[in-house]
Motif scaffolding. Sequence first.
Motif, mmCIF file in Angstrom:
data_model
loop_
_atom_site.group_PDB
_atom_site.id
_atom_site.type_symbol
_atom_site.label_atom_id
_atom_site.label_comp_id
_atom_site.label_asym_id
_atom_site.label_seq_id
_atom_site.Cartn_x
_atom_site.Cartn_y
_atom_site.Cartn_z
ATOM 1 N N UNK A 131 48.658 50.847 43.864
ATOM 2 C CA UNK A 131 48.892 50.975 42.790
ATOM 3 C C UNK A 131 48.993 49.452 41.732
ATOM 4 N N UNK A 132 48.688 49.836 40.714
ATOM 5 C CA UNK A 132 49.466 48.968 39.712
ATOM 6 C C UNK A 132 49.738 49.499 38.156
ATOM 7 N N UNK A 133 50.436 49.464 37.809
ATOM 8 C CA UNK A 133 50.195 49.361 35.865
ATOM 9 C C UNK A 133 51.352 48.504 35.372
ATOM 10 N N UNK A 134 51.260 49.499 34.468
ATOM 11 C CA UNK A 134 52.734 48.113 33.300
ATOM 12 C C UNK A 134 54.087 48.196 33.138
ATOM 13 N N UNK A 135 54.545 48.592 34.407
ATOM 14 C CA UNK A 135 56.372 48.734 34.231
ATOM 15 C C UNK A 135 56.580 48.295 35.560
ATOM 16 N N UNK A 136 55.954 48.083 36.241
ATOM 17 C CA UNK A 136 56.630 47.391 37.777
ATOM 18 C C UNK A 136 55.562 45.785 37.469
ATOM 19 N N UNK A 137 56.608 44.961 39.045
ATOM 20 C CA UNK A 137 55.452 44.325 39.653
ATOM 21 C C UNK A 137 54.684 44.565 40.011
ATOM 22 N N UNK A 138 52.915 44.439 40.676
ATOM 23 C CA UNK A 138 52.323 44.806 41.377
ATOM 24 C C UNK A 138 50.747 43.689 41.304
ATOM 25 N N UNK A 139 49.644 44.061 42.344
ATOM 26 C CA UNK A 139 49.167 42.863 42.005
ATOM 27 C C UNK A 139 47.960 42.285 41.247
ATOM 28 N N UNK A 140 47.632 43.350 40.443
ATOM 29 C CA UNK A 140 47.163 42.605 39.567
ATOM 30 C C UNK A 140 48.150 42.270 38.095
ATOM 31 N N UNK A 141 49.039 42.269 37.894
ATOM 32 C CA UNK A 141 49.437 41.724 37.413
ATOM 33 C C UNK A 141 49.671 40.315 38.074
ATOM 34 N N UNK A 142 50.338 40.252 39.368
ATOM 35 C CA UNK A 142 50.326 39.542 39.895
ATOM 36 C C UNK A 142 48.853 38.330 39.658
ATOM 37 N N UNK A 143 47.526 38.479 39.857
ATOM 38 C CA UNK A 143 46.755 37.916 40.126
ATOM 39 C C UNK A 143 46.719 37.496 38.319
ATOM 40 N N UNK A 144 47.165 38.016 37.690
ATOM 41 C CA UNK A 144 47.228 37.599 36.291
ATOM 42 C C UNK A 144 48.018 36.003 35.870
ATOM 43 N N UNK A 145 49.201 36.897 36.340
ATOM 44 C CA UNK A 145 50.194 35.851 36.130
ATOM 45 C C UNK A 145 49.297 34.470 36.525
ATOM 46 N N UNK A 146 49.125 34.853 37.698
ATOM 47 C CA UNK A 146 48.476 32.650 39.095
ATOM 48 C C UNK A 146 48.234 32.387 37.998
ATOM 49 N N UNK A 147 46.629 32.833 37.116
ATOM 50 C CA UNK A 147 46.208 31.692 36.044
ATOM 51 C C UNK A 147 46.951 30.676 35.687
ATOM 52 N N UNK A 148 48.025 31.299 34.932
ATOM 53 C CA UNK A 148 48.235 30.560 34.249
ATOM 54 C C UNK A 148 48.546 29.033 35.045
ATOM 55 N N UNK A 149 48.938 28.906 36.459
ATOM 56 C CA UNK A 149 48.855 27.690 37.016
ATOM 57 C C UNK A 149 47.536 27.285 38.106
ATOM 58 N N UNK A 150 47.264 27.994 38.349
ATOM 59 C CA UNK A 150 45.754 28.100 39.727
ATOM 60 C C UNK A 150 44.509 28.072 38.944
ATOM 61 N N UNK A 151 44.081 27.352 39.381
ATOM 62 C CA UNK A 151 42.344 27.362 39.444
ATOM 63 C C UNK A 151 41.710 28.143 39.882
ATOM 64 N N UNK A 152 42.097 28.301 40.717
ATOM 65 C CA UNK A 152 41.466 29.210 41.541
ATOM 66 C C UNK A 152 42.356 29.979 42.126
ATOM 67 N N UNK A 153 42.390 31.132 43.106
ATOM 68 C CA UNK A 153 43.137 32.443 43.877
ATOM 69 C C UNK A 153 42.335 32.483 44.877
ATOM 70 N N UNK A 154 43.266 32.705 46.369
ATOM 71 C CA UNK A 154 41.759 33.147 47.075
ATOM 72 C C UNK A 154 42.763 34.478 47.516
ATOM 73 N N UNK A 155 41.823 35.668 47.950
ATOM 74 C CA UNK A 155 42.444 36.927 47.686
ATOM 75 C C UNK A 155 41.657 37.742 48.982
ATOM 76 N N UNK A 156 42.085 38.734 50.038
ATOM 77 C CA UNK A 156 41.387 38.718 50.900
ATOM 78 C C UNK A 156 40.484 39.560 50.805
ATOM 79 N N UNK A 157 38.624 39.555 51.204
ATOM 80 C CA UNK A 157 38.324 40.381 51.276
ATOM 81 C C UNK A 157 37.905 41.452 53.114
ATOM 82 N N UNK A 158 38.509 41.388 53.486
ATOM 83 C CA UNK A 158 38.270 42.126 55.223
ATOM 84 C C UNK A 158 39.146 43.875 55.161
ATOM 85 N N UNK A 159 40.056 43.621 53.511
ATOM 86 C CA UNK A 159 41.092 45.151 53.523
ATOM 87 C C UNK A 159 40.370 46.312 53.542
#
Length: 285
Positions: A148-176
């Motif tokens: 689940x992701x959405x506007x009103x709580x912590x979730x993976x999509x929001x975390x990815x967007x937050x990391x863009x401010x501090x990380x030039x790249x992000x590593x994410x699992x591709x086997x799930x």
Amino acid sequence: MRILITGASGMLGTDLRAAFADQAVVALGRADLDVTDLDAVRRVVAGSDVVVNAAAYTKVDDAETNEDAAYAVNALGAKRLAIAAREAGAKLVQVSTDYVFDGSATAPYAEDAPRHPISAYGRTKAAGEEFVQAEHPSGAYIVRTAWLYGEHGPNFAATMLRLTATHPTVSVVDDQLGQPTWTADLARQIRLLVESDAPAGVYHGTNAGRASWFDFAKAVFAEAGLDPDRVLPTDSSSFVRPAPRPSYSVLGHDRWAEVGIPRMRDWHEALHEAFATGALAATAD
């Protein structure tokens, strides 16, 4: 209709309140109702036409060492609500999870696939399903969802967007593999279900299609106007956590067609609308 929503302050609960905004809604968060207290549950359920239980202990990793606490909410809380809903003559929607499966499948899990959880969280949610089916068999819907992701709580999509401010790249699992699911879509689907004449039973409330977390992250970057090549693939061995995750969480949707309700749309379409409507943004926190 008089709708009671438990867990109403959470990400899904907030979107459920919006989905039922034109109805008589009683929205209760964790501070308003202890779902393990049967007398309290009976009082708030009385007079309801529909109860949507979005209350849950969702700290998947913490549940490994606090299974009793997770069981109290996810299993006993569901049981109390099922009893009260049956006594009040109300429909019950029990929101459940892909974690009731072990993730060993290679094709989408059917609604009647055997439960086989591999984590404490999964065990407590599976127990909740069993209690609901035992206590309110003719009036309860179990709606399993995932990612689940959405506007009103912590979730993976929001975390990815937050990391863009501090990380030039992000590593994410591709086997799930699973199905990214927008809570606004799920809330609307739950309303369709309770307003229908669909029989009680299990329904899978996930957006259609499938993706790895890596695929999902790249799509989030692209929708935000960011370079998706900043997302790098890795595997689950790089992110060892206390609770095992199902490696395959794709859920089948045949039951919707059987009861004449359209299944939820493809996850790409939902994600695009989430950005277009401002539910997600490049500046998400």
